[in-house]
Design a protein around this motif. Structure first.
Motif, PDB file in Angstrom:
ATOM      1  N   TYR A 193      48.594   7.172  17.339  1.00 46.93           N
ATOM      2  CA  TYR A 193      48.604   6.650  15.969  1.00 46.93           C
ATOM      3  C   TYR A 193      49.100   5.211  15.925  1.00 46.93           C
ATOM      4  O   TYR A 193      48.691   4.436  15.054  1.00 46.93           O
ATOM      5  N   ALA A 194      49.986   4.829  16.856  1.00 44.27           N
ATOM      6  CA  ALA A 194      50.435   3.436  16.909  1.00 44.27           C
ATOM      7  C   ALA A 194      49.275   2.513  17.270  1.00 44.27           C
ATOM      8  O   ALA A 194      49.107   1.431  16.670  1.00 44.27           O
ATOM      9  N   LEU A 195      48.451   2.926  18.222  1.00 49.50           N
ATOM     10  CA  LEU A 195      47.296   2.110  18.592  1.00 49.50           C
ATOM     11  C   LEU A 195      46.276   2.052  17.460  1.00 49.50           C
ATOM     12  O   LEU A 195      45.667   1.000  17.217  1.00 49.50           O
ATOM     13  N   GLN A 196      46.082   3.165  16.763  1.00 48.57           N
ATOM     14  CA  GLN A 196      45.152   3.143  15.637  1.00 48.57           C
ATOM     15  C   GLN A 196      45.673   2.268  14.503  1.00 48.57           C
ATOM     16  O   GLN A 196      44.893   1.571  13.835  1.00 48.57           O
ATOM     17  N   PHE A 197      46.986   2.293  14.287  1.00 50.39           N
ATOM     18  CA  PHE A 197      47.563   1.417  13.262  1.00 50.39           C
ATOM     19  C   PHE A 197      47.405  -0.050  13.654  1.00 50.39           C
ATOM     20  O   PHE A 197      47.109  -0.902  12.809  1.00 50.39           O
ATOM     21  N   ALA A 198      47.595  -0.344  14.946  1.00 47.15           N
ATOM     22  CA  ALA A 198      47.411  -1.716  15.408  1.00 47.15           C
ATOM     23  C   ALA A 198      45.949  -2.135  15.303  1.00 47.15           C
ATOM     24  O   ALA A 198      45.646  -3.306  15.039  1.00 47.15           O
ATOM     25  N   ALA A 199      45.034  -1.180  15.481  1.00 49.57           N
ATOM     26  CA  ALA A 199      43.608  -1.500  15.377  1.00 49.57           C
ATOM     27  C   ALA A 199      43.222  -1.880  13.960  1.00 49.57           C
ATOM     28  O   ALA A 199      42.263  -2.642  13.747  1.00 49.57           O
ATOM     29  N   LEU A 208      41.965  -0.961  21.270  1.00 53.12           N
ATOM     30  CA  LEU A 208      43.028  -0.217  20.593  1.00 53.12           C
ATOM     31  C   LEU A 208      42.506   1.073  19.990  1.00 53.12           C
ATOM     32  O   LEU A 208      43.110   2.145  20.134  1.00 53.12           O
ATOM     33  N   THR A 209      41.370   0.982  19.314  1.00 53.78           N
ATOM     34  CA  THR A 209      40.804   2.176  18.680  1.00 53.78           C
ATOM     35  C   THR A 209      40.386   3.205  19.713  1.00 53.78           C
ATOM     36  O   THR A 209      40.638   4.407  19.560  1.00 53.78           O
ATOM     37  N   GLU A 210      39.749   2.744  20.791  1.00 56.89           N
ATOM     38  CA  GLU A 210      39.246   3.670  21.812  1.00 56.89           C
ATOM     39  C   GLU A 210      40.385   4.421  22.490  1.00 56.89           C
ATOM     40  O   GLU A 210      40.350   5.653  22.593  1.00 56.89           O
ATOM     41  N   LEU A 215      44.104   9.122  23.441  1.00 61.91           N
ATOM     42  CA  LEU A 215      45.444   9.715  23.487  1.00 61.91           C
ATOM     43  C   LEU A 215      45.591  10.859  22.498  1.00 61.91           C
ATOM     44  O   LEU A 215      46.198  11.892  22.808  1.00 61.91           O
ATOM     45  N   LEU A 216      45.026  10.713  21.315  1.00 62.92           N
ATOM     46  CA  LEU A 216      45.123  11.783  20.322  1.00 62.92           C
ATOM     47  C   LEU A 216      44.370  13.035  20.775  1.00 62.92           C
ATOM     48  O   LEU A 216      44.777  14.157  20.451  1.00 62.92           O
ATOM     49  N   GLN A 217      43.306  12.855  21.521  1.00 64.57           N
ATOM     50  CA  GLN A 217      42.560  14.007  22.012  1.00 64.57           C
ATOM     51  C   GLN A 217      43.302  14.772  23.097  1.00 64.57           C
ATOM     52  O   GLN A 217      42.886  15.865  23.474  1.00 64.57           O
ATOM     53  N   LEU A 218      44.408  14.220  23.587  1.00 65.57           N
ATOM     54  CA  LEU A 218      45.253  14.922  24.551  1.00 65.57           C
ATOM     55  C   LEU A 218      46.439  15.600  23.874  1.00 65.57           C
ATOM     56  O   LEU A 218      47.290  16.176  24.554  1.00 65.57           O
ATOM     57  N   ASN A 219      46.491  15.534  22.545  1.00 61.56           N
ATOM     58  CA  ASN A 219      47.587  16.116  21.784  1.00 61.56           C
ATOM     59  C   ASN A 219      47.158  17.460  21.205  1.00 61.56           C
ATOM     60  O   ASN A 219      46.200  17.526  20.436  1.00 61.56           O
ATOM     61  N   PRO A 220      47.842  18.562  21.552  1.00 65.06           N
ATOM     62  CA  PRO A 220      47.413  19.874  21.054  1.00 65.06           C
ATOM     63  C   PRO A 220      47.512  20.008  19.539  1.00 65.06           C
ATOM     64  O   PRO A 220      46.708  20.706  18.927  1.00 65.06           O
ATOM     65  N   LEU A 221      48.500  19.344  18.913  1.00 66.85           N
ATOM     66  CA  LEU A 221      48.621  19.423  17.466  1.00 66.85           C
ATOM     67  C   LEU A 221      47.462  18.718  16.780  1.00 66.85           C
ATOM     68  O   LEU A 221      46.923  19.217  15.781  1.00 66.85           O
ATOM     69  N   TRP A 222      47.049  17.575  17.310  1.00 68.65           N
ATOM     70  CA  TRP A 222      45.926  16.848  16.722  1.00 68.65           C
ATOM     71  C   TRP A 222      44.625  17.624  16.910  1.00 68.65           C
ATOM     72  O   TRP A 222      43.810  17.715  15.980  1.00 68.65           O
ATOM     73  N   VAL A 223      44.425  18.195  18.087  1.00 62.44           N
ATOM     74  CA  VAL A 223      43.208  18.975  18.337  1.00 62.44           C
ATOM     75  C   VAL A 223      43.187  20.208  17.452  1.00 62.44           C
ATOM     76  O   VAL A 223      42.136  20.608  16.922  1.00 62.44           O
ATOM     77  N   ASP A 224      44.338  20.842  17.274  1.00 61.62           N
ATOM     78  CA  ASP A 224      44.431  21.994  16.376  1.00 61.62           C
ATOM     79  C   ASP A 224      44.016  21.597  14.962  1.00 61.62           C
ATOM     80  O   ASP A 224      43.253  22.309  14.298  1.00 61.62           O
ATOM     81  N   ALA A 225      44.524  20.451  14.483  1.00 63.89           N
ATOM     82  CA  ALA A 225      44.147  19.972  13.152  1.00 63.89           C
ATOM     83  C   ALA A 225      42.671  19.593  13.099  1.00 63.89           C
ATOM     84  O   ALA A 225      42.016  19.780  12.071  1.00 63.89           O
ATOM     85  N   ARG A 226      42.140  19.081  14.211  1.00 65.37           N
ATOM     86  CA  ARG A 226      40.714  18.716  14.240  1.00 65.37           C
ATOM     87  C   ARG A 226      39.835  19.961  14.143  1.00 65.37           C
ATOM     88  O   ARG A 226      38.780  19.938  13.506  1.00 65.37           O
ATOM     89  N   LEU A 227      40.252  21.054  14.754  1.00 70.45           N
ATOM     90  CA  LEU A 227      39.493  22.299  14.660  1.00 70.45           C
ATOM     91  C   LEU A 227      39.445  22.825  13.231  1.00 70.45           C
ATOM     92  O   LEU A 227      38.538  23.573  12.864  1.00 70.45           O
ATOM     93  N   GLU A 228      40.420  22.423  12.417  1.00 76.25           N
ATOM     94  CA  GLU A 228      40.458  22.823  11.012  1.00 76.25           C
ATOM     95  C   GLU A 228      39.898  21.733  10.095  1.00 76.25           C
ATOM     96  O   GLU A 228      40.026  21.840   8.867  1.00 76.25           O
ATOM     97  N   VAL A 231      41.647  16.330  10.276  1.00 72.98           N
ATOM     98  CA  VAL A 231      41.643  14.935  10.707  1.00 72.98           C
ATOM     99  C   VAL A 231      40.230  14.570  11.129  1.00 72.98           C
ATOM    100  O   VAL A 231      39.407  15.440  11.434  1.00 72.98           O
ATOM    101  N   THR A 232      39.957  13.274  11.158  1.00 69.10           N
ATOM    102  CA  THR A 232      38.631  12.801  11.544  1.00 69.10           C
ATOM    103  C   THR A 232      38.569  12.597  13.050  1.00 69.10           C
ATOM    104  O   THR A 232      39.551  12.192  13.682  1.00 69.10           O
ATOM    105  N   GLY A 233      37.423  12.876  13.606  1.00 70.82           N
ATOM    106  CA  GLY A 233      37.220  12.724  15.039  1.00 70.82           C
ATOM    107  C   GLY A 233      35.923  13.365  15.445  1.00 70.82           C
ATOM    108  O   GLY A 233      35.215  13.957  14.620  1.00 70.82           O
ATOM    109  N   THR A 234      35.588  13.263  16.729  1.00 74.73           N
ATOM    110  CA  THR A 234      34.366  13.876  17.219  1.00 74.73           C
ATOM    111  C   THR A 234      34.486  15.388  17.188  1.00 74.73           C
ATOM    112  O   THR A 234      35.582  15.946  17.298  1.00 74.73           O
ATOM    113  N   PHE A 235      33.356  16.054  17.068  1.00 69.67           N
ATOM    114  CA  PHE A 235      33.358  17.510  16.906  1.00 69.67           C
ATOM    115  C   PHE A 235      33.881  18.208  18.157  1.00 69.67           C
ATOM    116  O   PHE A 235      34.521  19.256  18.072  1.00 69.67           O
ATOM    117  N   HIS A 236      33.594  17.619  19.326  1.00 67.75           N
ATOM    118  CA  HIS A 236      33.972  18.267  20.583  1.00 67.75           C
ATOM    119  C   HIS A 236      35.210  17.610  21.196  1.00 67.75           C
ATOM    120  O   HIS A 236      35.306  17.465  22.413  1.00 67.75           O
TER     121      HIS A 236
END
Length: 280
Positions: A193-199, A208-210, A215-228, A231-236
């Motif tokens: 999120y720090a890199l996204q804020f800097a972007a 920065l965005t990439e 990094l967020l895709q390596l976070n289980p909490l973010w992936v859990d939220a993405r499955l629901e 949060v925005t992100g790629t489907f897979h």
């Protein structure tokens, strides 16, 4: 190999026949049920006949993220001392003289240490059905979150058992295991999120965005939220998480097999033919 693993059967009996197991399960279920009922009551303002899907989605998200956090930080407590504890109790040498291979020993320790955590996730499934009543989620989302939580428990248990094998003391293996969980849940999220804020401040810098997304895709909490779809992100996005941590776990478990029985690599030139007594 798994079904007829005597170490796994012994560990299951030892863990499930103690007084601690039913107490932990009951206390966890009561706590999660009380929290779910309280949040549902608050979100519908006491009118249970009033259907508010948007608010129920928030309940589903909070409950699933809380459960992911709890099981992520509880798993090392059960797995971090699995092999190092055997070594400190002087029972590792006896374990290595059994017909079990190092791989079977590690698999037995991984499954037995993650069994209670998996049971905690399973007993909370009826709580998710309460969210269905208010239109807060669909069964596909709940099953995806449920499966992802079980995978996260398994991979954290595998990493913790690997650290327990590679480290010589339970204290060090516990520190390494919790450091790994902290990296997964906190470091990747904060840096991402720090890199996204800097972007946002430097939109021309695609780096920065990439890397923020990676990094967020390596976070289980973010992936859990993405499955629901919270949060925005790629489907897979979950594939990146599964692939990275699966490779890491396999690599560390490969080193663990060598650590338990160095002779498995004795055929390679330049590899020392030291025996397992040096480890014990």
């Amino acid at each position: 190999m798994v079904i007829h693993n005597p170490l796994l059967n012994k560990e299951f009996r030892q863990r499930m026949r103690t007084n601690r197991a039913p107490v932990v399960i009951t206390a966890y279920l009561v706590s999660m049920a009380a929290l779910t009922f309280l949040m549902l009551y608050e979100n519908v303002q006491g009118q249970f006949a009033l259907l508010l899907p948007a608010r129920s989605e928030q309940v589903f998200l909070v409950v699933s993220l809380l459960q992911m956090t709890v099981v992520a930080f509880l798993t090392p407590a059960f797995a971090a001392g699995s092999i190092s504890g055997e070594r400190e109790r002087r029972t590792l040498a006896v374990l290595l003289t059994t017909p079990l291979s190092p791989g079977e020993i590690l698999i037995g320790k991984i499954l037995s240490s993650s069994a209670l955590l998996a049971l905690l996730v399973i007993v909370t499934l009826p709580l998710y059905s309460l969210v269905f009543l208010f239109g807060g989620a669909v069964p596909q989302e709940a099953l995806a979150v449920f499966g992802f939580q079980l995978y996260t428990i398994l991979v954290i248990a595998a990493l913790s058992v690997a650290w327990s094998t590679l480290a010589l003391r339970s204290g060090w293996s516990t520190v390494l295991s919790y450091s790994t969980v902290t990296f997964m849940t906190l470091v990747t999220g904060l840096l991402g999120y720090a890199l996204q804020f800097a972007a946002i401040r430097f939109p021309a810098d695609g780096f920065l965005t990439e890397w923020g997304n990676e990094l967020l895709q390596l976070n289980p909490l973010w992936v859990d939220a993405r499955l629901e779809n919270a949060v925005t992100g790629t489907f897979h996005s979950w594939l990146i998480f599964v692939g990275f941590y699966s490779i890491l776990a396999v690599a560390l478990l490969g080193l663990s097999v060598w650590r338990l029985r160095p002779q498995v690599l004795s055929f390679m030139p330049g590899v020392s033919r030291s025996d397992e007594r040096n480890y014990q």
